[in-house]
Design an enzyme around this catalytic site. Sequence first.
Site, PDB file in Angstrom:
ATOM      1  N   GLU A 110       0.839  -1.212   0.000  1.00  0.00           N
ATOM      2  CA  GLU A 110       0.000   0.000   0.000  1.00  0.00           C
ATOM      3  C   GLU A 110       0.871   1.258   0.000  1.00  0.00           C
ATOM      4  O   GLU A 110       0.571   2.249  -0.674  1.00  0.00           O
ATOM      5  CB  GLU A 110      -0.937   0.031   1.222  1.00  0.00           C
ATOM      6  CG  GLU A 110      -1.945  -1.104   1.300  1.00  0.00           C
ATOM      7  CD  GLU A 110      -3.014  -1.072   0.208  1.00  0.00           C
ATOM      8  OE1 GLU A 110      -2.994  -0.149  -0.626  1.00  0.00           O
ATOM      9  OE2 GLU A 110      -3.860  -1.986   0.182  1.00  0.00           O
ATOM     10  N   ARG A 147       0.800   3.780  -3.269  1.00  0.00           N
ATOM     11  CA  ARG A 147       0.136   5.076  -3.054  1.00  0.00           C
ATOM     12  C   ARG A 147       1.166   6.174  -2.790  1.00  0.00           C
ATOM     13  O   ARG A 147       1.166   7.212  -3.452  1.00  0.00           O
ATOM     14  CB  ARG A 147      -0.828   4.995  -1.867  1.00  0.00           C
ATOM     15  CG  ARG A 147      -1.924   3.976  -2.095  1.00  0.00           C
ATOM     16  CD  ARG A 147      -2.912   3.955  -0.949  1.00  0.00           C
ATOM     17  NE  ARG A 147      -3.619   2.690  -0.903  1.00  0.00           N
ATOM     18  CZ  ARG A 147      -4.917   2.548  -0.654  1.00  0.00           C
ATOM     19  NH1 ARG A 147      -5.666   3.593  -0.411  1.00  0.00           N
ATOM     20  NH2 ARG A 147      -5.476   1.354  -0.627  1.00  0.00           N
ATOM     21  N   ASP A 195      -4.993  -9.818  -8.342  1.00  0.00           N
ATOM     22  CA  ASP A 195      -5.160  -8.870  -9.458  1.00  0.00           C
ATOM     23  C   ASP A 195      -3.884  -8.293 -10.076  1.00  0.00           C
ATOM     24  O   ASP A 195      -3.516  -8.584 -11.213  1.00  0.00           O
ATOM     25  CB  ASP A 195      -6.116  -7.739  -9.041  1.00  0.00           C
ATOM     26  CG  ASP A 195      -5.788  -7.093  -7.674  1.00  0.00           C
ATOM     27  OD1 ASP A 195      -4.766  -7.455  -7.068  1.00  0.00           O
ATOM     28  OD2 ASP A 195      -6.550  -6.211  -7.236  1.00  0.00           O
ATOM     29  N   GLU A 209     -11.679   0.610 -10.632  1.00  0.00           N
ATOM     30  CA  GLU A 209     -11.300  -0.321 -11.714  1.00  0.00           C
ATOM     31  C   GLU A 209     -12.152  -0.211 -12.980  1.00  0.00           C
ATOM     32  O   GLU A 209     -11.629  -0.272 -14.092  1.00  0.00           O
ATOM     33  CB  GLU A 209     -11.308  -1.771 -11.203  1.00  0.00           C
ATOM     34  CG  GLU A 209     -10.190  -2.105 -10.225  1.00  0.00           C
ATOM     35  CD  GLU A 209     -10.421  -1.529  -8.816  1.00  0.00           C
ATOM     36  OE1 GLU A 209     -11.581  -1.188  -8.492  1.00  0.00           O
ATOM     37  OE2 GLU A 209      -9.442  -1.423  -8.045  1.00  0.00           O
TER      38      GLU A 209
END
Length: 629
Positions: free
Chosen positions: A216, A220, A359, A528
Amino acid sequence: MSKSLPYSMKDVDYDNAKFRQRSLSKVLNQTILTNNVKRECLRCSTGKFLLVIMLFGIAYLIFTPTRHVSSHRADHAIINSKDNVTVDTSTGLRRFFRKPPRLPPLLTPDEMRTSNTSVHQIDVDASKWMGKQQQVREAFIHAWSGYKKYAMGFDELMPLSKRGIDSLGGLGATVVDALDTAMIMGVEDIVNEAGSWIETHLAEKISQKGQVNLFETTIRVLGGLLSAYHLSGGASVETTSVGPKPIVYLNTATMLADKLLVAFTSSPSPIPFSDVILRDNSAHAAPDGLSSTSEASTLQLEFNYLSDISGDQKYSLEAMKVLKHIKTLPKVEGLVPIYISPQTGEFSGQNIRLGSRGDSYYEYLLKVWLQQGANQNSNLTYLHSMYEEAMKGVRHLLVKKSVPNGLVFVGELPYGASGSFSPKMDHLVCFLPGTLALGATKGMTKSKAMRDNLLTFEDLENLRLAEDLVKTCVETYLVTSTGLGPEIAYFHVEDYFEEGYDGGNKSSKYLNDIIIKPADRHNLLRPETVESLFVLYRITEDPKYREWGWQIFEAFEKYTKVSSGGYTSLDDVTSVPPNRRDKMETFFLGETLKYLYLLFGDTNVVPLDKFVFNTEAHPIPVNGADKRQ
Ligand code: DMJ
């Protein structure tokens, strides 16, 4: 090829030189006038008959007077430079041997009217979309204003209770995630506010804060800093006048990455630990001892780019060890389980899916290869091969069609390839259409790629799947009462259906195809679907993707906007009015609004063949555009 595959060769119309129209002269040359054939032809009576027809045809062309398709064309057939009209009195014979003038085609009044309309229409369309783009920009300003008012410096805004929350370790994640969106939208105030906050506070937080998640924080915060570095001018002498100098972003990124590196270097295998304690310079595994496969394999774009711009290879070396190692592990037709152990370096369990924890493994196989310039000879071609094999595996093992209306979706194999198929699709899977389309054309438009004959059979299959899948993603929005998509959808297939869990929009054709269970009805403002709409629009240039994106944006405006500032997640997209969840995720500013803004705007802004978007939508230039020599 298995018969059950929805993606079989027969469905694909593709451009191949073999099937292109050939000119009449080539056809004559290659068939009737080829010596052998000619001899054969003349010998038989059909051949003689054909020859007579051909001679009649030629005589007709030579001896008949000129005829024009439209009288207007006849009037203007030849206009000389002095604007004198000369009547075309040439006989058929002269006309036959004369070279046609190289004039632009003349238009009939009707055609002229339509052509003017279409120029006009283009202007109208452009200003229509510019207007919509401005509304997205306003939404971004509204989101930021709520965050700034109630949560500045916290990771996220809780817009209903009007306070901030440090849900990602306390590095001001919303500030950094939002910064490059503000740069792309040209919102100078926000660039200044976010930039100054980073310059003043972030370094201190990086040295003092406790536990952060490696993935994360990389996608980010590190990703946001790197993108801000590039967009504010990078190493070039010409930098933007707004906000801190690019070097501030680079230095902060380097400081953060130096801390994160311990997750790699302290692990006994090439797979990094999932968590880092910033102030202690230590790292550890998650409580179950495992890392998510997607998390370990979604760090490389950022670490590679940092090595490029800092000139220090250690970042790239550590991060790339992960992919090199995963290359050696056993897979199921290129597909991988969603857990991997940093202790042993082996996959754990058999659960295969392209939703959570799986993903972006597939996304980065492609994008890390693209980052190096999609070079077929680079030492990263193994990533492209892994990507292609995995997409074949997806098409073979995970793609199915719903009942009764045939929506194409990607399901899961929770017990591996020999276990049963689950018709469950996370919203997260909706990144896949964008990735498939990007992988097919490498970022150029489909029409250019087709013109240049660059698309392989695989590319065309993937592009087709991308177009079908993004439609399905959009239908999961349109089927609900709010017009917003759920976190998870199930699909009605021959051996699975659950009564009473429809999305609530009774006018949707797909009400019986899509099942939304009570626990899956929330919406976290995720990007998405609009991400894929953006990529599909750029690649196919089909305006329907913009129209869909606009419908989604309007639904966000209607149901998630909080009047005091910010936007909020929802508990249930199937009921109106929906219960609100009191959280504005950082990716709403970093991704969702950025992709919507780019979807409605000029296609030259952040072009897909010059940038790769990291999985948090932070654009990184391809091929080390501002590499240190
Ligand atoms: C983002 O943080 C990234 O897009 C990540 O890859 C998946 N989850 C969120 C958005 O939904």
